[in-house]
Design a protein around this motif. Structure first.
Motif, PDB file in Angstrom:
ATOM      1  N   GLY A 113       0.785  -1.218   0.000  1.00  0.00           N
ATOM      2  CA  GLY A 113       0.000   0.000   0.000  1.00  0.00           C
ATOM      3  C   GLY A 113       0.819   1.271   0.000  1.00  0.00           C
ATOM      4  N   GLU A 114       2.080   1.222   0.435  1.00  0.00           N
ATOM      5  CA  GLU A 114       2.865   2.433   0.556  1.00  0.00           C
ATOM      6  C   GLU A 114       3.638   2.780  -0.702  1.00  0.00           C
ATOM      7  OE1 GLU A 114       2.562   4.355   3.373  1.00  0.00           O
ATOM      8  OE2 GLU A 114       1.012   2.837   3.543  1.00  0.00           O
ATOM      9  N   GLY A 115       3.594   1.921  -1.732  1.00  0.00           N
ATOM     10  CA  GLY A 115       4.318   2.228  -2.951  1.00  0.00           C
ATOM     11  C   GLY A 115       5.768   1.798  -2.873  1.00  0.00           C
ATOM     12  N   PHE A 116       6.488   1.959  -3.963  1.00  0.00           N
ATOM     13  CA  PHE A 116       7.860   1.458  -4.068  1.00  0.00           C
ATOM     14  C   PHE A 116       8.831   2.281  -3.242  1.00  0.00           C
ATOM     15  CE2 PHE A 116      10.864  -1.274  -5.741  1.00  0.00           C
ATOM     16  CZ  PHE A 116      11.949  -0.599  -6.284  1.00  0.00           C
ATOM     17  N   VAL A 117       8.599   3.590  -3.112  1.00  0.00           N
ATOM     18  CA  VAL A 117       9.507   4.474  -2.403  1.00  0.00           C
ATOM     19  C   VAL A 117       8.863   4.953  -1.102  1.00  0.00           C
ATOM     20  CG1 VAL A 117      10.923   6.541  -2.567  1.00  0.00           C
ATOM     21  CG2 VAL A 117      10.416   5.228  -4.632  1.00  0.00           C
ATOM     22  N   LEU A 118       9.594   4.811  -0.010  1.00  0.00           N
ATOM     23  CA  LEU A 118       9.150   5.282   1.298  1.00  0.00           C
ATOM     24  C   LEU A 118      10.106   6.375   1.775  1.00  0.00           C
ATOM     25  CD1 LEU A 118       8.388   1.802   2.904  1.00  0.00           C
ATOM     26  CD2 LEU A 118       6.769   3.360   1.841  1.00  0.00           C
ATOM     27  N   GLN A 119       9.875   6.891   2.972  1.00  0.00           N
ATOM     28  CA  GLN A 119      10.738   7.914   3.548  1.00  0.00           C
ATOM     29  C   GLN A 119      11.466   7.366   4.763  1.00  0.00           C
ATOM     30  OE1 GLN A 119       7.924  11.137   4.302  1.00  0.00           O
ATOM     31  NE2 GLN A 119       8.438  12.077   2.356  1.00  0.00           N
ATOM     32  N   ARG A 120      12.772   7.637   4.839  1.00  0.00           N
ATOM     33  CA  ARG A 120      13.591   7.201   5.975  1.00  0.00           C
ATOM     34  C   ARG A 120      14.088   8.425   6.727  1.00  0.00           C
ATOM     35  NH1 ARG A 120      19.240   6.064   6.904  1.00  0.00           N
ATOM     36  NH2 ARG A 120      19.498   4.398   8.457  1.00  0.00           N
ATOM     37  N   LEU A 121      13.860   8.420   8.047  1.00  0.00           N
ATOM     38  CA  LEU A 121      14.346   9.494   8.899  1.00  0.00           C
ATOM     39  C   LEU A 121      15.428   8.940   9.812  1.00  0.00           C
ATOM     40  CD1 LEU A 121      10.886   9.973   8.810  1.00  0.00           C
ATOM     41  CD2 LEU A 121      11.840  12.191   9.461  1.00  0.00           C
ATOM     42  N   SER A 122      16.616   9.525   9.718  1.00  0.00           N
ATOM     43  CA  SER A 122      17.753   9.061  10.502  1.00  0.00           C
ATOM     44  C   SER A 122      18.528  10.281  11.007  1.00  0.00           C
ATOM     45  CB  SER A 122      18.651   8.148   9.648  1.00  0.00           C
ATOM     46  OG  SER A 122      19.117   8.847   8.499  1.00  0.00           O
ATOM     47  N   GLY A 123      19.697  10.043  11.579  1.00  0.00           N
ATOM     48  CA  GLY A 123      20.491  11.129  12.134  1.00  0.00           C
ATOM     49  C   GLY A 123      20.216  11.288  13.615  1.00  0.00           C
ATOM     50  N   ARG A 124      20.045  12.537  14.036  1.00  0.00           N
ATOM     51  CA  ARG A 124      19.786  12.798  15.459  1.00  0.00           C
ATOM     52  C   ARG A 124      18.956  14.079  15.588  1.00  0.00           C
ATOM     53  NH1 ARG A 124      22.556  11.371  20.199  1.00  0.00           N
ATOM     54  NH2 ARG A 124      24.291  10.533  18.972  1.00  0.00           N
ATOM     55  N   GLY A 125      17.878  14.017  16.358  1.00  0.00           N
ATOM     56  CA  GLY A 125      17.078  15.208  16.592  1.00  0.00           C
ATOM     57  C   GLY A 125      15.589  14.916  16.597  1.00  0.00           C
ATOM     58  N   VAL A 126      14.798  15.956  16.469  1.00  0.00           N
ATOM     59  CA  VAL A 126      13.342  15.867  16.545  1.00  0.00           C
ATOM     60  C   VAL A 126      12.757  16.068  15.150  1.00  0.00           C
ATOM     61  CG1 VAL A 126      11.248  16.914  17.492  1.00  0.00           C
ATOM     62  CG2 VAL A 126      13.281  16.680  18.921  1.00  0.00           C
ATOM     63  N   ALA A 127      11.802  15.222  14.794  1.00  0.00           N
ATOM     64  CA  ALA A 127      11.099  15.341  13.516  1.00  0.00           C
ATOM     65  C   ALA A 127       9.601  15.239  13.768  1.00  0.00           C
ATOM     66  CB  ALA A 127      11.549  14.258  12.542  1.00  0.00           C
ATOM     67  N   PHE A 128       8.834  15.802  12.855  1.00  0.00           N
ATOM     68  CA  PHE A 128       7.375  15.796  12.957  1.00  0.00           C
ATOM     69  C   PHE A 128       6.793  15.161  11.702  1.00  0.00           C
ATOM     70  CE2 PHE A 128       9.007  19.286  15.439  1.00  0.00           C
ATOM     71  CZ  PHE A 128       8.301  19.217  16.626  1.00  0.00           C
ATOM     72  N   LEU A 129       5.805  14.288  11.899  1.00  0.00           N
ATOM     73  CA  LEU A 129       5.136  13.609  10.792  1.00  0.00           C
ATOM     74  C   LEU A 129       3.665  13.989  10.775  1.00  0.00           C
ATOM     75  CD1 LEU A 129       6.604   9.986  11.198  1.00  0.00           C
ATOM     76  CD2 LEU A 129       7.481  11.851   9.766  1.00  0.00           C
ATOM     77  N   GLU A 130       3.099  14.150   9.566  1.00  0.00           N
ATOM     78  CA  GLU A 130       1.657  14.373   9.441  1.00  0.00           C
ATOM     79  C   GLU A 130       1.010  13.084   8.962  1.00  0.00           C
ATOM     80  OE1 GLU A 130       0.210  16.823   6.215  1.00  0.00           O
ATOM     81  OE2 GLU A 130       2.256  17.147   5.506  1.00  0.00           O
ATOM     82  N   LEU A 131       0.024  12.602   9.736  1.00  0.00           N
ATOM     83  CA  LEU A 131      -0.609  11.315   9.491  1.00  0.00           C
ATOM     84  C   LEU A 131      -2.108  11.511   9.308  1.00  0.00           C
ATOM     85  CD1 LEU A 131       1.344   9.454  12.299  1.00  0.00           C
ATOM     86  CD2 LEU A 131       1.996   9.721   9.906  1.00  0.00           C
ATOM     87  N   ASP A 132      -2.737  10.610   8.579  1.00  0.00           N
ATOM     88  CA  ASP A 132      -4.132  10.788   8.181  1.00  0.00           C
ATOM     89  C   ASP A 132      -5.075  10.031   9.114  1.00  0.00           C
ATOM     90  OD1 ASP A 132      -3.063  12.174   6.025  1.00  0.00           O
ATOM     91  OD2 ASP A 132      -3.001  10.393   4.769  1.00  0.00           O
ATOM     92  N   GLY A 133      -6.130  10.705   9.552  1.00  0.00           N
ATOM     93  CA  GLY A 133      -7.098  10.062  10.426  1.00  0.00           C
ATOM     94  C   GLY A 133      -6.553   9.876  11.835  1.00  0.00           C
ATOM     95  N   ALA A 134      -7.075   8.870  12.531  1.00  0.00           N
ATOM     96  CA  ALA A 134      -6.578   8.514  13.858  1.00  0.00           C
ATOM     97  C   ALA A 134      -5.443   7.501  13.717  1.00  0.00           C
ATOM     98  CB  ALA A 134      -7.703   7.933  14.707  1.00  0.00           C
ATOM     99  N   VAL A 135      -4.551   7.467  14.706  1.00  0.00           N
ATOM    100  CA  VAL A 135      -3.356   6.626  14.633  1.00  0.00           C
ATOM    101  C   VAL A 135      -3.331   5.670  15.820  1.00  0.00           C
ATOM    102  CG1 VAL A 135      -0.836   6.587  14.548  1.00  0.00           C
ATOM    103  CG2 VAL A 135      -2.091   8.419  13.396  1.00  0.00           C
ATOM    104  N   CYS A 136      -3.001   4.413  15.539  1.00  0.00           N
ATOM    105  CA  CYS A 136      -2.931   3.372  16.562  1.00  0.00           C
ATOM    106  C   CYS A 136      -1.522   2.791  16.589  1.00  0.00           C
ATOM    107  CB  CYS A 136      -3.947   2.277  16.260  1.00  0.00           C
ATOM    108  SG  CYS A 136      -4.068   1.004  17.533  1.00  0.00           S
ATOM    109  N   GLU A 137      -0.975   2.596  17.778  1.00  0.00           N
ATOM    110  CA  GLU A 137       0.392   2.090  17.945  1.00  0.00           C
ATOM    111  C   GLU A 137       0.378   0.618  18.373  1.00  0.00           C
ATOM    112  OE1 GLU A 137       4.006   2.629  21.182  1.00  0.00           O
ATOM    113  OE2 GLU A 137       2.884   4.415  20.572  1.00  0.00           O
ATOM    114  N   TYR A 138       1.255  -0.182  17.744  1.00  0.00           N
ATOM    115  CA  TYR A 138       1.435  -1.590  18.111  1.00  0.00           C
ATOM    116  C   TYR A 138       2.907  -1.854  18.388  1.00  0.00           C
ATOM    117  CZ  TYR A 138      -3.263  -2.850  16.473  1.00  0.00           C
ATOM    118  OH  TYR A 138      -4.623  -2.956  16.318  1.00  0.00           O
ATOM    119  N   THR A 139       3.168  -2.702  19.377  1.00  0.00           N
ATOM    120  CA  THR A 139       4.521  -3.183  19.641  1.00  0.00           C
ATOM    121  C   THR A 139       4.571  -4.661  19.288  1.00  0.00           C
ATOM    122  OG1 THR A 139       4.859  -1.579  21.429  1.00  0.00           O
ATOM    123  CG2 THR A 139       6.342  -3.491  21.359  1.00  0.00           C
ATOM    124  N   LEU A 140       5.336  -5.005  18.258  1.00  0.00           N
ATOM    125  CA  LEU A 140       5.417  -6.382  17.782  1.00  0.00           C
ATOM    126  C   LEU A 140       6.589  -7.104  18.425  1.00  0.00           C
ATOM    127  CD1 LEU A 140       4.773  -5.850  13.950  1.00  0.00           C
ATOM    128  CD2 LEU A 140       3.112  -6.312  15.765  1.00  0.00           C
TER     129      LEU A 140
END
Length: 227
Positions: free
Chosen positions: A126-153
Motif C-alpha cells: 500500500g505504501e508504494g515502491f519508495v518510502l521515507q527514511r528518517l535518521s540522524g539525530r534530533g526531533v522530527a514531525f510527521l503528518e498522518l491521516d485520520g486517527a493513529v494506533c500504535e502496536y509493539t510487535l
C-alpha cells in the motif's frame, strides 16, 4: 527548541526557536511565523537527494527557517485531517514512513527516499515502491491521516495491514506483502489482491484514513460542468 501540537482533527505544530536554531520543511509548508526568522530555500543535501524525496512524496526543494533572534515562533500545518506525531531520531532509532508523511525536522535529522526491500513489496504494497527514511539525530514531525494506533510487535510477530494504512514504523521492523487467499475474497472482499505484512520486533503506527480513500469519498460530490 520548544514545540506545541494543536488543532485537534486539523493539526499543526508551533515551534519556538532561539537565535541560531533552525528547522526545515518541504517548500510551501510554512503557515505563519514571526518576523525574526530567516528563510532559505535549497535542495537540502544535493540535487540527487532532493530528486529521491520527490519520488517519496515531498518536494525537490526544502525551506530552512533559522531564528535570528531569541523566542521566535513558526507554525506548520498538516494538509489533511489527522494527527501530527513527534519522533526522536538518534543512533539505533531510525524510522520508515509512508510517502508524504514528513512535515518538518531539525537540521540534524536526515530525510531520504528508501526503496522497499523487495520489488514485489513496492509494486503491490500500500505504501508504494519508495518510502521515507528518517535518521540522524534530533526531533522530527510527521503528518498522518485520520486517527493513529500504535502496536509493539514481538520478535516474529506478524501484523497484516490493508493497503495504505501504514503510517510509520521502526526501521528494524520487517516489511513484505502477501497475496489474499481465495478467489471470492480477491473479487468481492474489497481489500484488493495484496496485504502488507509487518514483522517484529519493533513498533508500528497505523492510520485509519488515507488521502486516496478521502479523495474517493469526495469525488462524487464535486460538481461537474455540462459545458
Amino acid at each position: 527548541m520548544k514545540y506545541k501540537i494543536f488543532g485537534n482533527s486539523f493539526p499543526a505544530v508551533s515551534i519556538k526557536m532561539d537565535r541560531g536554531e533552525s528547522i526545515y520543511t518541504q517548500s510551501g509548508g510554512m503557515s505563519w511565523m514571526t518576523d525574526g526568522i530567516r528563510m532559505d530555500t535549497n535542495t537540502h543535501g544535493g540535487f540527487m537527494r532532493g530528486l529521491g524525496r520527490m519520488f517519496s512524496g515531498d518536494s525537490l526543494f526544502m525551506a530552512t527557517y533559522t531564528a535570528e533572534r531569541d523566542n521566535q515562533e513558526i507554525s506548520i500545518s498538516a494538509a489533511l485531517p489527522g494527527e501530527v506525531h513527534v519522533i526522536e531520531v538518534g543512533p539505533g532509532k531510525s524510522y520508515i514512513a509512508q510517502k508524504g508523511a514528513f512535515l518538518c525536522a531539525q537540521q540534524s535529522v536526515q530525510l531520504d527516499a528508501v526503496l522497499t526491500k523487495k520489488f514485489s513489496s513496492g509494486m503491490f504494497g500500500g505504501e508504494g515502491f519508495v518510502l521515507q527514511r528518517l535518521s540522524g539525530r534530533g526531533v522530527a514531525f510527521l503528518e498522518l491521516d485520520g486517527a493513529v494506533c500504535e502496536y509493539t510487535l514481538a520478535p516474529g510477530e506478524r501484523l497484516k495491514v490493508d493497503s495504505g494504512n501504514i503510517a510509520y514504523f521502526e526501521e528494524q521492523v520487517g516489511y513484505s506483502v502477501e497475496t489474499i487467499k481465495g478467489f471470492k475474497n480477491v473479487l468481492f472482499g474489497g481489500e484488493g489482491l495484496f496485504l502488507t505484512v509487518l514483522e517484529g520486533p519493533g513498533k508500528v503506527w497505523l492510520q485509519t484514513m488515507t488521502a486516496a480513500d478521502l479523495a474517493t469519498k469526495i469525488v462524487p460530490y464535486i460538481p461537474v460542468s455540462n459545458n
